[in-house]
Design a protein around this motif. Structure first.
Motif, PDB file in Angstrom:
ATOM      1  N   ARG A  54       0.840  -1.201   0.000  1.00  0.00           N
ATOM      2  CA  ARG A  54       0.000   0.000   0.000  1.00  0.00           C
ATOM      3  C   ARG A  54       0.881   1.259   0.000  1.00  0.00           C
ATOM      4  O   ARG A  54       0.610   2.253   0.670  1.00  0.00           O
ATOM      5  N   GLU A  57      -0.634   4.890  -0.530  1.00  0.00           N
ATOM      6  CA  GLU A  57      -1.289   5.496   0.635  1.00  0.00           C
ATOM      7  C   GLU A  57      -0.254   5.890   1.690  1.00  0.00           C
ATOM      8  O   GLU A  57      -0.344   6.947   2.305  1.00  0.00           O
ATOM      9  N   LYS A  60       1.410   9.093   0.920  1.00  0.00           N
ATOM     10  CA  LYS A  60       0.508  10.234   1.173  1.00  0.00           C
ATOM     11  C   LYS A  60       0.468  10.571   2.660  1.00  0.00           C
ATOM     12  O   LYS A  60       0.482  11.734   3.055  1.00  0.00           O
ATOM     13  N   GLU A  61       0.406   9.530   3.488  1.00  0.00           N
ATOM     14  CA  GLU A  61       0.388   9.742   4.946  1.00  0.00           C
ATOM     15  C   GLU A  61       1.697  10.393   5.404  1.00  0.00           C
ATOM     16  O   GLU A  61       1.693  11.311   6.228  1.00  0.00           O
TER      17      GLU A  61
END
Length: 292
Positions: A54, A57, A60-61
């Motif tokens: 992942r 994601e 992005k975090e």
């Protein structure tokens, strides 16, 4: 506005400068051109199945946390990381990646953000991309095209009202003289320099970028934020890596600045500079905190 190729670039290039200007009340926006999906996991502690599958994601975090630490806004342009091709001969770039998209597409996307945010100053990479990653070189090309296009009502008329950016800078992070001065400080202390190997490998024929630097921003107080923001990009940055090898107190004492090169300007200024806003004194009625 700081334009960067991948998440984590903003924290390793000019981050303390952004943190300083933000702390002084200026609006600062990081524009990240790609999602960094093809970046290798460079921190062994993060190379685990739940992260790799992942990665989009996760990155992005990480970016959201780094922006929070630096006190800046951040937006994604939405293009796909090209990866760094390796091998001899080099393999072709992946289909649909940022470096292969027609220049007009990311230029229009960036013009839209410029016209909405209306920055007075923009930072990006030089013609070599800071280092020759295809996305970094593309970042330079897109930034230069958008600087001109954003001000031109004929170009991308549907992308907002024209806006003239007053000044455009290249950020220069890899300065050989900086490492040499750190080395001298370690020699003075009779200690072993942790980056000696790196300095030895540095090809002197590349020239020292200090010859190109026009602007030095004093921002040593914000080096801790820079390092915390870098560590927030945990998949990309090994907290035990060489970036953190020289203690902050040595860095703050020996080299408390970040370096930039004024590449384009629509205002008058005097070189050398100590402020990216030099020459833009009448913006917002002369109130520094209203600048972007």
């Amino acid at each position: 506005m700081a334009v960067h190729a991948h998440p984590d670039d903003e924290s390793s290039k000019g981050a303390a400068t952004m943190a300083r200007y933000s702390a002084e009340g200026n609006d600062v926006l990081v524009v990240t051109l790609t999602g960094g999906e093809r970046g290798d996991i460079l921190n062994p502690a993060m190379d685990v199945p739940g992260v790799r599958n992942r990665i989009t994601e996760v990155r992005k975090e990480e970016m959201a946390e780094a922006a929070r630490i630096l006190g800046v806004q951040q937006t994604w342009l939405g293009f796909t990381d090209s990866g760094l091709p390796e091998g001899d001969p080099l393999p072709p770039l992946p289909e649909g990646c940022f470096a292969l998209v027609p220049l007009e597409e990311p230029t229009e996307a960036l013009v839209r953000v410029i016209r909405e945010f209306r920055p007075h100053v923009m930072t990006t990479y030089d013609e070599n991309g800071g280092y020759p990653h295809p996305d970094h070189i593309r970042c330079h090309e897109v930034s230069m095209a958008a600087y001109d296009a954003a001000a031109d009502p004929e170009q991308f008329p549907d992308a907002g009202e024209p806006w003239e950016i007053s000044k455009l800078y290249y950020s220069h992070g890899f300065i050989r003289k900086r490492l040499q001065l750190f080395q001298e400080e370690y020699d003075r202390r009779g200690e072993e320099f942790p980056m000696a190997e790196w300095l030895k490998k540095w090809k002197t024929e590349q020239g020292d970028l200090m010859a190109r630097v026009t602007t030095q921003i004093t921002c040593g107080d914000h080096f801790p934020q820079r390092d915390d923001a870098l560590r927030a990009h945990a998949t990309q940055i090994d907290p035990n890596g060489s970036f953190f090898a020289v203690p902050l107190d040595i860095q703050q004492k020996i080299w408390p600045t970040e370096e930039f090169e004024l590449a384009k300007t629509r205002v008058r200024t005097a070189i050398p500079e100590t402020d990216l806003f030099a020459g833009i004194d009448h913006v917002g009625g002369g109130h520094h905190e209203e600048k972007k």
